[in-house]
Design an enzyme around this catalytic site. Structure first.
Site, PDB file in Angstrom:
ATOM      1  N   GLY A  51       0.801  -1.212   0.000  1.00 43.12           N
ATOM      2  CA  GLY A  51       0.000   0.000   0.000  1.00 43.12           C
ATOM      3  C   GLY A  51       0.835   1.263   0.000  1.00 43.12           C
ATOM      4  O   GLY A  51       0.524   2.231  -0.712  1.00 43.12           O
ATOM      5  N   GLN A  80       5.027 -11.210  -0.865  1.00 39.41           N
ATOM      6  CA  GLN A  80       4.730 -12.354  -0.020  1.00 39.41           C
ATOM      7  C   GLN A  80       3.728 -13.350  -0.604  1.00 39.41           C
ATOM      8  O   GLN A  80       3.741 -14.526  -0.209  1.00 39.41           O
ATOM      9  CB  GLN A  80       4.257 -11.872   1.351  1.00 39.41           C
ATOM     10  CG  GLN A  80       5.357 -11.163   2.132  1.00 39.41           C
ATOM     11  CD  GLN A  80       4.950 -10.799   3.538  1.00 39.41           C
ATOM     12  OE1 GLN A  80       4.083 -11.438   4.126  1.00 39.41           O
ATOM     13  NE2 GLN A  80       5.561  -9.772   4.089  1.00 39.41           N
ATOM     14  N   VAL A 115       8.391   4.454  12.800  1.00 37.99           N
ATOM     15  CA  VAL A 115       7.443   5.393  13.392  1.00 37.99           C
ATOM     16  C   VAL A 115       7.287   5.065  14.871  1.00 37.99           C
ATOM     17  O   VAL A 115       7.023   3.913  15.233  1.00 37.99           O
ATOM     18  CB  VAL A 115       6.075   5.313  12.689  1.00 37.99           C
ATOM     19  CG1 VAL A 115       5.114   6.341  13.273  1.00 37.99           C
ATOM     20  CG2 VAL A 115       6.229   5.498  11.192  1.00 37.99           C
ATOM     21  N   CYS A 198      -4.553 -12.506   3.983  1.00 41.67           N
ATOM     22  CA  CYS A 198      -4.897 -13.593   3.064  1.00 41.67           C
ATOM     23  C   CYS A 198      -5.426 -14.810   3.808  1.00 41.67           C
ATOM     24  O   CYS A 198      -4.703 -15.742   4.120  1.00 41.67           O
ATOM     25  CB  CYS A 198      -3.742 -14.011   2.185  1.00 41.67           C
ATOM     26  SG  CYS A 198      -4.334 -15.069   0.839  1.00 41.67           S
ATOM     27  N   LYS A 341      -7.819  -9.033   4.000  1.00 42.37           N
ATOM     28  CA  LYS A 341      -6.583  -8.259   3.868  1.00 42.37           C
ATOM     29  C   LYS A 341      -5.696  -8.905   2.813  1.00 42.37           C
ATOM     30  O   LYS A 341      -4.982  -9.873   3.094  1.00 42.37           O
ATOM     31  CB  LYS A 341      -5.879  -8.180   5.228  1.00 42.37           C
ATOM     32  CG  LYS A 341      -6.730  -7.506   6.310  1.00 42.37           C
ATOM     33  CD  LYS A 341      -6.016  -7.506   7.666  1.00 42.37           C
ATOM     34  CE  LYS A 341      -6.902  -6.921   8.756  1.00 42.37           C
ATOM     35  NZ  LYS A 341      -7.204  -5.489   8.560  1.00 42.37           N
ATOM     36  N   THR A 342      -5.768  -8.378   1.592  1.00 44.66           N
ATOM     37  CA  THR A 342      -5.012  -8.934   0.481  1.00 44.66           C
ATOM     38  C   THR A 342      -4.437  -7.820  -0.372  1.00 44.66           C
ATOM     39  O   THR A 342      -4.870  -6.669  -0.302  1.00 44.66           O
ATOM     40  CB  THR A 342      -5.905  -9.816  -0.423  1.00 44.66           C
ATOM     41  OG1 THR A 342      -6.816  -8.973  -1.142  1.00 44.66           O
ATOM     42  CG2 THR A 342      -6.688 -10.849   0.378  1.00 44.66           C
ATOM     43  N   CYS A 376      -8.757 -13.739  -3.707  1.00 44.98           N
ATOM     44  CA  CYS A 376      -7.784 -14.711  -3.212  1.00 44.98           C
ATOM     45  C   CYS A 376      -7.701 -15.876  -4.183  1.00 44.98           C
ATOM     46  O   CYS A 376      -8.692 -16.589  -4.372  1.00 44.98           O
ATOM     47  CB  CYS A 376      -8.196 -15.220  -1.831  1.00 44.98           C
ATOM     48  SG  CYS A 376      -6.958 -16.270  -1.061  1.00 44.98           S
TER      49      CYS A 376
END
Length: 447
Positions: A51, A80, A115, A198, A341-342, A376
């Protein structure tokens, strides 16, 4: 055990390369990695994963390279999604890695630091050594953290054979070694009681293991077990039904509501909590164990003003703009967007977020809406993939005018060869915002 949590682990971007805009971005030098040369940037991006790199490329074209900076401590960027195939011996780990210096857009400053604190009320963040960086717009793309240490005995257990995990660069090759060394007995695969990146990956390696054991003549002496903390095999009914047919045909044992809590590597035992019976545990002997670790928000987001109670960046699910701070945006695994979350999700989100920020910069209200699209590629063998695509409502949102719940060789080649190409050459350079336009074209304008 190091946590590798800045790159999304399941890439489902479509390899329609011939429709991709040619990249005009030539390889070149960006500002040398160091602590920030400036203390203010128009756009500050936190995280150099999928991202973060994608949005830095898009923001460069919007405000100019010198006005954009990426905060990222890691010197290597990993693709990944290919680790599923690395763990099964079908790909080499080296193919998943590129130096961070090569993927950060030319001219964008790389701040090689971590951070430490976000202060959105004052539009600034604090890095290591108390370095303060201010911004006009902030994009948070910090990924998700792995927590192997939350499973008793697991970190040290990786020193023993027979245990692997496709979720870490340090352990993915151990999966392949454990698979090769397997002779007979129980091959156990786990899914934790947390959000994961994933959600299909924990069972992909199970199908690949079963296929490998058939190919090597060991299947008759193997008992394949999938212990998942979830109550079902997959969240979308259409694909769940297809997967359950495969599971039945291949004689795979699935146990639901089972959460791994301890590994006794010296005696090859895995201890699972029965989530339907709190406090009750079950012990499984294993001859191969693949662990999907518990996951959670990066530590810096816990109790942060930008996060919800659970620690995820609190953004509007349609615009990706922060619900409170209008100059703050989130993308990818670190957000509380209610979708899987992909990297496919990030691709679709990046196109929406680009439009959102453009309008915010013009003092206009965002109009582009993210529908929760994610995908996916469910690898079910060394030459077969079910390409699952769906939205916020867990309804199929398929690109091709065919039944994508069927195992297909073409989809395997997309996963193994074409998607990585599109990732490096399209998504990370900010030219791929998901297959929405292609889907509309192929379906003659119908959803």
């Amino acid at each position: 055990m190091s946590n590798i949590g800045v790159v999304s682990s399941c890439s489902c971007i479509h390899p329609l390369v011939h429709l991709l805009r040619p990249s005009i971005q030539k390889k070149g030098l960006h500002t040398a990695a160091r602590l920030a040369a400036k203390d203010y940037y128009e756009v500050l991006v936190l995280g150099g994963g999928t991202g973060g790199i994608t949005m830095s490329a898009r923001m460069k074209r919007k405000v100019g390279a010198g006005n954009v900076a990426v905060v990222e401590p890691s010197e290597t960027h990993y693709y990944q999604p290919i680790w599923t195939l690395v763990g099964a011996g079908a790909k080499k780990l080296a193919t998943s890695a590129r130096p961070t210096a090569r993927v950060i857009p030319r001219g964008v400053e790389w701040i090689k630091s971590r951070v430490q604190e976000l202060n959105p009320d004052k539009s600034c963040v604090y890095l290591e050594n108390d370095k303060k960086i201010s911004y006009k717009y902030l994009i948070i793309a910090l990924g998700i953290s792995l927590h192997y240490e939350k499973i008793k005995g697991l970190p040290e257990g990786f020193n023993h054979p027979h245990i692997g995990s496709n979720y870490s660069v340090h352990t993915v090759e151990k999966t392949w070694r454990a698979l090769q060394d397997f002779k007979e007995g129980n091959a156990v695969f786990t899914f934790p009681n947390t959000p994961v990146k994933c959600a299909g990956a924990p069972q992909k390696i199970m199908y690949l293991t079963e296929a490998y054991l058939r190919k090597t003549g060991k299947r008759s002496t193997a008992n394949i077990i999938f212990n998942t903390a979830l109550g079902g095999i997959f969240g979308v009914q259409k694909y769940a039904e297809a997967l359950l047919e495969i599971i039945k045909a291949r004689d795979i044992n699935v146990n639901y509501k089972r959460n791994l809590v301890e590994v006794r590597a010296d005696i090859q035992e895995a201890v699972f909590e029965n989530l339907d019976k709190p406090g009750v545990t079950e012990v499984y002997k294993y001859d191969m164990l693949h662990v999907t670790p518990p996951m959670g928000p990066p530590a810096v987001l816990l109790n942060s003003p930008v996060s919800d109670a659970a620690g995820w960046v609190d953004v509007d699910k349609e615009t990706l703009q922060h619900k409170k701070y209008h100059n703050v945006f989130g993308i990818g695994d670190c957000t509380n967007l209610p979708t899987s979350k992909t990297a496919a999700a990030i691709a679709a989100q990046s196109g929406v977020l680009d439009k959102t920020i453009s309008l915010v910069m013009k003092n206009k209200l965002p109009t582009k809406k993210y529908d929760g699209y994610t995908s996916c590629p469910l690898v079910t063998g060394y030459s077969r993939v079910i390409l699952a695509e769906f939205d916020y409502n867990a309804q199929p949102l398929e690109t091709f005018p065919i039944d994508q719940s069927k195992e297909r060789l073409t989809m395997y080649y997309m996963k193994a060869d074409m998607m990585p190409f599109l990732y490096w050459n399209g998504l990370l350079k900010g030219y791929w915002g998901g297959p929405g336009p292609i889907r509309k074209l192929l379906h003659l304008g119908l959803k």
